[in-house]
Design an enzyme around this catalytic site. Structure first.
Site, PDB file in Angstrom:
ATOM      1  N   SER A  10       0.826  -1.221   0.000  1.00 35.00           N
ATOM      2  CA  SER A  10       0.000   0.000   0.000  1.00 35.00           C
ATOM      3  C   SER A  10       0.855   1.264   0.000  1.00 35.00           C
ATOM      4  O   SER A  10       0.691   2.133  -0.863  1.00 35.00           O
ATOM      5  CB  SER A  10      -0.891   0.004   1.240  1.00 35.00           C
ATOM      6  OG  SER A  10      -1.673  -1.153   1.263  1.00 35.00           O
ATOM      7  N   GLY A  12       4.233   1.621  -0.410  1.00 35.60           N
ATOM      8  CA  GLY A  12       5.247   1.635  -1.471  1.00 35.60           C
ATOM      9  C   GLY A  12       4.647   2.050  -2.811  1.00 35.60           C
ATOM     10  O   GLY A  12       5.199   2.903  -3.519  1.00 35.60           O
ATOM     11  N   ARG A  88       2.602   0.086  16.838  1.00 37.49           N
ATOM     12  CA  ARG A  88       3.677  -0.039  15.848  1.00 37.49           C
ATOM     13  C   ARG A  88       4.823  -0.883  16.416  1.00 37.49           C
ATOM     14  O   ARG A  88       5.490  -1.607  15.691  1.00 37.49           O
ATOM     15  CB  ARG A  88       4.194   1.352  15.467  1.00 37.49           C
ATOM     16  CG  ARG A  88       3.171   2.212  14.743  1.00 37.49           C
ATOM     17  CD  ARG A  88       3.713   3.620  14.505  1.00 37.49           C
ATOM     18  NE  ARG A  88       2.816   4.478  13.750  1.00 37.49           N
ATOM     19  CZ  ARG A  88       1.891   5.274  14.316  1.00 37.49           C
ATOM     20  NH1 ARG A  88       1.745   5.299  15.621  1.00 37.49           N
ATOM     21  NH2 ARG A  88       1.123   6.045  13.563  1.00 37.49           N
ATOM     22  N   ASN A  95       9.647  -7.148  11.340  1.00 39.07           N
ATOM     23  CA  ASN A  95      10.189  -6.098  10.472  1.00 39.07           C
ATOM     24  C   ASN A  95      11.692  -5.859  10.637  1.00 39.07           C
ATOM     25  O   ASN A  95      12.362  -5.478   9.673  1.00 39.07           O
ATOM     26  CB  ASN A  95       9.403  -4.805  10.674  1.00 39.07           C
ATOM     27  CG  ASN A  95       8.019  -4.895  10.023  1.00 39.07           C
ATOM     28  OD1 ASN A  95       7.702  -5.900   9.385  1.00 39.07           O
ATOM     29  ND2 ASN A  95       7.208  -3.871  10.191  1.00 39.07           N
ATOM     30  N   VAL A 118      10.711   3.632   6.276  1.00 36.40           N
ATOM     31  CA  VAL A 118       9.279   3.852   6.543  1.00 36.40           C
ATOM     32  C   VAL A 118       8.704   2.743   7.432  1.00 36.40           C
ATOM     33  O   VAL A 118       7.828   2.984   8.262  1.00 36.40           O
ATOM     34  CB  VAL A 118       8.492   3.929   5.207  1.00 36.40           C
ATOM     35  CG1 VAL A 118       7.005   4.165   5.443  1.00 36.40           C
ATOM     36  CG2 VAL A 118       9.065   5.004   4.301  1.00 36.40           C
ATOM     37  N   SER A 119       9.217   1.524   7.275  1.00 36.70           N
ATOM     38  CA  SER A 119       8.674   0.366   7.999  1.00 36.70           C
ATOM     39  C   SER A 119       8.679   0.634   9.505  1.00 36.70           C
ATOM     40  O   SER A 119       9.599   1.247  10.036  1.00 36.70           O
ATOM     41  CB  SER A 119       9.520  -0.882   7.705  1.00 36.70           C
ATOM     42  OG  SER A 119       9.666  -1.056   6.316  1.00 36.70           O
ATOM     43  N   ASP A 148       3.107  12.807  10.302  1.00 44.27           N
ATOM     44  CA  ASP A 148       2.422  13.242  11.521  1.00 44.27           C
ATOM     45  C   ASP A 148       2.123  14.742  11.468  1.00 44.27           C
ATOM     46  O   ASP A 148       1.078  15.195  11.938  1.00 44.27           O
ATOM     47  CB  ASP A 148       3.275  12.901  12.760  1.00 44.27           C
ATOM     48  CG  ASP A 148       3.568  11.415  12.848  1.00 44.27           C
ATOM     49  OD1 ASP A 148       2.751  10.622  12.331  1.00 44.27           O
ATOM     50  OD2 ASP A 148       4.625  11.027  13.400  1.00 44.27           O
ATOM     51  N   ARG A 151      -0.838  15.315   9.304  1.00 44.13           N
ATOM     52  CA  ARG A 151      -2.068  14.972  10.051  1.00 44.13           C
ATOM     53  C   ARG A 151      -2.399  16.065  11.078  1.00 44.13           C
ATOM     54  O   ARG A 151      -3.561  16.388  11.308  1.00 44.13           O
ATOM     55  CB  ARG A 151      -1.873  13.612  10.745  1.00 44.13           C
ATOM     56  CG  ARG A 151      -1.904  12.472   9.738  1.00 44.13           C
ATOM     57  CD  ARG A 151      -1.662  11.119  10.379  1.00 44.13           C
ATOM     58  NE  ARG A 151      -1.926  10.054   9.409  1.00 44.13           N
ATOM     59  CZ  ARG A 151      -1.440   8.826   9.497  1.00 44.13           C
ATOM     60  NH1 ARG A 151      -0.674   8.481  10.506  1.00 44.13           N
ATOM     61  NH2 ARG A 151      -1.743   7.928   8.582  1.00 44.13           N
ATOM     62  N   HIS A 175       7.674   8.361  16.431  1.00 51.38           N
ATOM     63  CA  HIS A 175       6.504   8.100  15.581  1.00 51.38           C
ATOM     64  C   HIS A 175       5.679   6.969  16.215  1.00 51.38           C
ATOM     65  O   HIS A 175       5.668   5.837  15.749  1.00 51.38           O
ATOM     66  CB  HIS A 175       6.989   7.720  14.173  1.00 51.38           C
ATOM     67  CG  HIS A 175       5.876   7.393  13.223  1.00 51.38           C
ATOM     68  ND1 HIS A 175       4.903   8.295  12.865  1.00 51.38           N
ATOM     69  CD2 HIS A 175       5.580   6.251  12.552  1.00 51.38           C
ATOM     70  CE1 HIS A 175       4.071   7.733  12.025  1.00 51.38           C
ATOM     71  NE2 HIS A 175       4.448   6.491  11.825  1.00 51.38           N
TER      72      HIS A 175
END
Ligand SMILES: NC(=O)c1ccc[n+]([C@@H]2O[C@H](COP(=O)([O-])OP(=O)(O)OC[C@H]3O[C@@H](n4cnc5c(N)ncnc54)[C@H](O)[C@@H]3O)[C@@H](O)[C@H]2O)c1
Length: 308
Positions: A10, A12, A88, A95, A118-119, A148, A151, A175
């Site tokens: 999604s 990427g 997360r 990951n 990003v992961s 963030d 947002r 994050h």
């Protein structure tokens, strides 16, 4: 400018699409471990080129890193996203192994690459890349604060009933739902502090809504979001490609800045052709300093789960 995006899922694919539509890169390589997936996404995106008027060439690769050779920038989105109710931090087990391997493969074929991580858990994955690759610290950028902050601006504009383009603001810190530090004191509407328009209670609500911005979407979508994350990454890629010297909060490796060391966490940074070119130290008040310290303690705790 050659850009590689690892993970054609999604985020990427969304990132590849925004990079292509902005038309500043000559080539985007999408790479995924799932057989044929990146090739399929690349072909689908290329079939939008005549409709969206871009000349960027997008190709796909199933785990063949030779196709990524000579990349100027590579984005790491490979791994699993969270499901509703997950933090997360819970993603670290799977990951960490993926991010470490992917970063190594990318650097093997593009020794001068700038990596954008990003992961999730992103600050810890960025720290892992610092600790395991030997790349100079300006060439490792964690993407979290750019999203963030977008947002935050969305929530501020909603509260102010003002257009988002009139609003400025920034989120620093880790994050994570508890680690983000939205800087409401410094946020403005047309250069006017937002506190001139909004009560302290309303500003606290904006902060809380910002911090759970990802969780709110994960609950609605059943998986984590992709349009804003993809757009945020593409903004960083563009800042590097076009040497924009824009300031974004990014997860940077700190060596004393903000009173922190041996950690990657979100701080304002100038992004240009040399990657993360400069960390910008702003004067924080005591409450903000305390929040950053608390946020850093959370990131350090997650870093402790890494097997380095
Ligand atoms: N930093 C941020 O602001 C932010 C925002 C959103 C999502 N994320 C994170 O980004 C990651 C990706 O999210 P998504 O929604 O795109 O997930 P997704 O499941 O849609 O895509 C991930 C892709 O990675 C691929 N992959 C897995 N292992 C791989 C490997 N070893 N090599 C190459 N590809 C591999 C998968 O096949 C999949 O296509 C997640 O960890 C998510 O939590 C971070």
């Amino acid at each position: 400018m050659k850009v590689t995006v690892v993970g054609a899922g999604s985020v990427g694919a969304s990132c590849a699409e925004y990079v292509a539509i902005k038309n500043f890169a000559s080539e985007v390589v999408l790479l995924d471990i799932k057989e044929g997936y990146a090739e399929g996404k690349a072909m689908d995106l290329m079939q939008t080129a005549s409709l969206n008027s871009f000349d960027t060439k997008i190709t796909g690769s199933t785990n063949d890193y030779s196709k990524t050779a000579g990349s100027d920038v590579a984005v790491i989105t490979s791994g699993i996203p969270r499901k509703p109710g997950m933090t997360r931090e819970e993603l670290i087990g799977i990951n960490a192994g993926i991010v470490k391997e992917v970063a190594g493969n990318l650097i093997k074929h593009s020794p001068d690459v700038t990596l954008i991580v990003v992961s999730n858990p992103m600050d810890t994955m960025t720290y892992l890349v610092h600790k395991t690759t030997g790349l100079p610290k300006n060439k490792i950028i964690g993407m979290g604060g750019a999203l963030d902050s977008a947002r935050f601006k969305y929530r501020l504009a909603e509260a102010l009933e003002a257009p988002i383009s009139d609003v400025d603001g920034m989120v620093i810190g880790g994050h994570s739902d508890t680690g983000m530090v939205p800087l409401t004191r410094l946020a403005t509407r047309n250069s006017i502090p937002v506190s001139a328009f909004l009560s302290e209670d309303r500003l606290n609500q904006v902060s809380e809504d910002t911090k759970v911005g990802g969780a709110t979407l994960t609950k609605l979508l059943g998986t984590s979001a992709w349009y804003a994350p993809g757009a945020a990454v593409s903004a960083l890629v563009q800042a590097i490609a076009c040497d924009q010297k824009k300031i974004f909060p990014c997860s940077a490796f700190l060596e004393g800045e903000y009173g922190l060391s041996d950690i990657s966490i979100g701080v304002p940074a100038v992004i240009g052709k040399d990657g993360l070119e400069k960390i910008v130290e702003i004067e924080l008040n005591d409450a903000e300093k305390a929040k950053i310290q608390e946020s850093a303690a959370g990131v350090t705790k997650t870093n402790g789960l890494l097997e380095l």
